[in-house]
Design an enzyme around this catalytic site. Sequence first.
Site, PDB file in Angstrom:
ATOM      1  N   GLU A  57      -6.867   4.552   7.344  1.00  0.00           N
ATOM      2  CA  GLU A  57      -6.644   5.985   7.073  1.00  0.00           C
ATOM      3  C   GLU A  57      -7.856   6.596   6.386  1.00  0.00           C
ATOM      4  OE1 GLU A  57      -2.836   5.500   5.154  1.00  0.00           O
ATOM      5  OE2 GLU A  57      -2.011   4.846   7.073  1.00  0.00           O
ATOM      6  N   GLU A  77      -5.704  -5.244  10.076  1.00  0.00           N
ATOM      7  CA  GLU A  77      -4.723  -4.206  10.367  1.00  0.00           C
ATOM      8  C   GLU A  77      -5.090  -3.479  11.656  1.00  0.00           C
ATOM      9  OE1 GLU A  77      -2.513  -2.978   6.593  1.00  0.00           O
ATOM     10  OE2 GLU A  77      -4.266  -1.708   6.729  1.00  0.00           O
ATOM     11  N   GLY A  91       1.840   2.203  10.483  1.00  0.00           N
ATOM     12  CA  GLY A  91       2.725   3.358  10.351  1.00  0.00           C
ATOM     13  C   GLY A  91       3.357   3.796  11.658  1.00  0.00           C
ATOM     14  N   HIS A 132      -9.505   1.038   4.293  1.00  0.00           N
ATOM     15  CA  HIS A 132      -8.243   1.241   5.008  1.00  0.00           C
ATOM     16  C   HIS A 132      -8.486   2.178   6.193  1.00  0.00           C
ATOM     17  CE1 HIS A 132      -4.160   2.446   5.947  1.00  0.00           C
ATOM     18  NE2 HIS A 132      -3.774   1.336   5.348  1.00  0.00           N
ATOM     19  N   ASN A 155       0.877  -1.175   0.000  1.00  0.00           N
ATOM     20  CA  ASN A 155       0.000   0.000   0.000  1.00  0.00           C
ATOM     21  C   ASN A 155       0.909   1.218   0.000  1.00  0.00           C
ATOM     22  OD1 ASN A 155      -1.895   1.983   0.329  1.00  0.00           O
ATOM     23  ND2 ASN A 155      -2.176   1.625   2.524  1.00  0.00           N
ATOM     24  N   TRP A 156       1.010   1.836  -1.140  1.00  0.00           N
ATOM     25  CA  TRP A 156       1.932   2.980  -1.280  1.00  0.00           C
ATOM     26  C   TRP A 156       1.375   4.250  -0.653  1.00  0.00           C
ATOM     27  CZ3 TRP A 156       4.298   3.008  -6.927  1.00  0.00           C
ATOM     28  CH2 TRP A 156       4.975   1.785  -7.129  1.00  0.00           C
ATOM     29  N   LYS A 157       0.110   4.226  -0.254  1.00  0.00           N
ATOM     30  CA  LYS A 157      -0.541   5.421   0.309  1.00  0.00           C
ATOM     31  C   LYS A 157      -0.382   6.597  -0.666  1.00  0.00           C
ATOM     32  CE  LYS A 157       0.798   3.601   4.789  1.00  0.00           C
ATOM     33  NZ  LYS A 157       0.125   3.522   6.071  1.00  0.00           N
ATOM     34  N   GLY A 194       2.722  -1.198   4.207  1.00  0.00           N
ATOM     35  CA  GLY A 194       2.784   0.228   3.900  1.00  0.00           C
ATOM     36  C   GLY A 194       4.215   0.658   3.657  1.00  0.00           C
ATOM     37  N   GLY A 195       4.828   1.231   4.675  1.00  0.00           N
ATOM     38  CA  GLY A 195       6.161   1.829   4.547  1.00  0.00           C
ATOM     39  C   GLY A 195       7.180   0.945   3.845  1.00  0.00           C
ATOM     40  N   SER A 213       2.995  -2.240  10.211  1.00  0.00           N
ATOM     41  CA  SER A 213       4.448  -2.226  10.444  1.00  0.00           C
ATOM     42  C   SER A 213       5.111  -3.576  10.183  1.00  0.00           C
ATOM     43  CB  SER A 213       4.753  -1.727  11.856  1.00  0.00           C
ATOM     44  OG  SER A 213       4.252  -0.409  12.025  1.00  0.00           O
TER      45      SER A 213
HETATM   46  C1  PEP Z   1      -0.833   0.036   5.635  1.00  0.00           C
HETATM   47  O1  PEP Z   1      -0.749   1.153   5.119  1.00  0.00           O
HETATM   48  O2  PEP Z   1      -1.782  -0.700   5.366  1.00  0.00           O
HETATM   49  C2  PEP Z   1       0.202  -0.380   6.563  1.00  0.00           C
HETATM   50  C3  PEP Z   1       0.114  -1.550   7.139  1.00  0.00           C
HETATM   51  O3  PEP Z   1       1.217   0.529   6.792  1.00  0.00           O
HETATM   52  P1  PEP Z   1       2.598   0.235   7.546  1.00  0.00           P
HETATM   53  O4  PEP Z   1       3.117  -1.080   7.004  1.00  0.00           O
HETATM   54  O5  PEP Z   1       3.477   1.382   7.209  1.00  0.00           O
HETATM   55  O6  PEP Z   1       2.287   0.111   8.998  1.00  0.00           O
END
Ligand code: PEP
Length: 250
Positions: free
Chosen positions: A96, A166, A172, A94, A9-11, A233-234, A212
């Site tokens: 966010e 999640e 994040g 998601h 997930n590049w956000k 994500g990251g 994470s």
């Molecule tokens: C996400 O954006 O779905 C996510 C899990 O982010 P991160 O891995 O950065 O926690």
Amino acid sequence: MGKYIIAGNWKMNKTPAEAKELIEAIAPLVKDATCDVIVGVPFVDLPVALEATRGTNIGVAAQNCHWEKSGAFTGEISADMLQAMGVGYVILGHSERRTYFGDTDVTVAKRTRAALDAGLTVILCVGEYLEQREQGITSEVVDMQVKVALGGVSREELSRIIIAYEPVWAIGTGRTATDLQANEVCAHIRGTLASLYDDEAAKAVTIQYGGSMNAGNAESLLAQPDVDGGLIGGASLKPADFATIVAAAK
Ligand code: PEP
């Protein structure tokens, strides 16, 4: 359980030119993956992502869609538009989007319906806030999210649903759920799917963990019996780290 799927997930990151570069860096590193690999990119990066992934084993996801086919919804993108472009997947619900943009269980359900009707596969995100975990209501929260989103989704359509568990407190933040916490909730969700459908259908669903996940902790999270992949994500923006996670999904 379900087939292993690792999705990035590049956000809200990467211009089209940067997206092309990132996919070109990731593609050779994941070409021998034994799991499915997906990149979830911003809307404006979809054309370049579709082009750059052509002939690779990487699928492309959008990060949201509207529930109507077309109309007076300024700034929105419909599931039919995504399908017409050749996009195969869409991330819905998601945290966010739920936290900052007002998505609710009901609107996530409407988006899910539209995405399935358009022929897309949905990565449906569910998860509890820290306060909810501390109150001991994680199961109730994810059950509600899953049940509302899947209301009206047939057993046949369930094959186009991927669930991403999640925990919001892990997204994040660098704070990951323990292997056991991740597995416990993924197993709980599978039980809920079995009660909504049946055991066989529930076992076939891919249930990812997200929050994470990184190159260092992926292997043990992905080794959990009810964790069938990850939504990343990251770490999905770092080709070597993403490839390490993909390699751990076997
Ligand atoms: C996400 O954006 O779905 C996510 C899990 O982010 P991160 O891995 O950065 O926690």
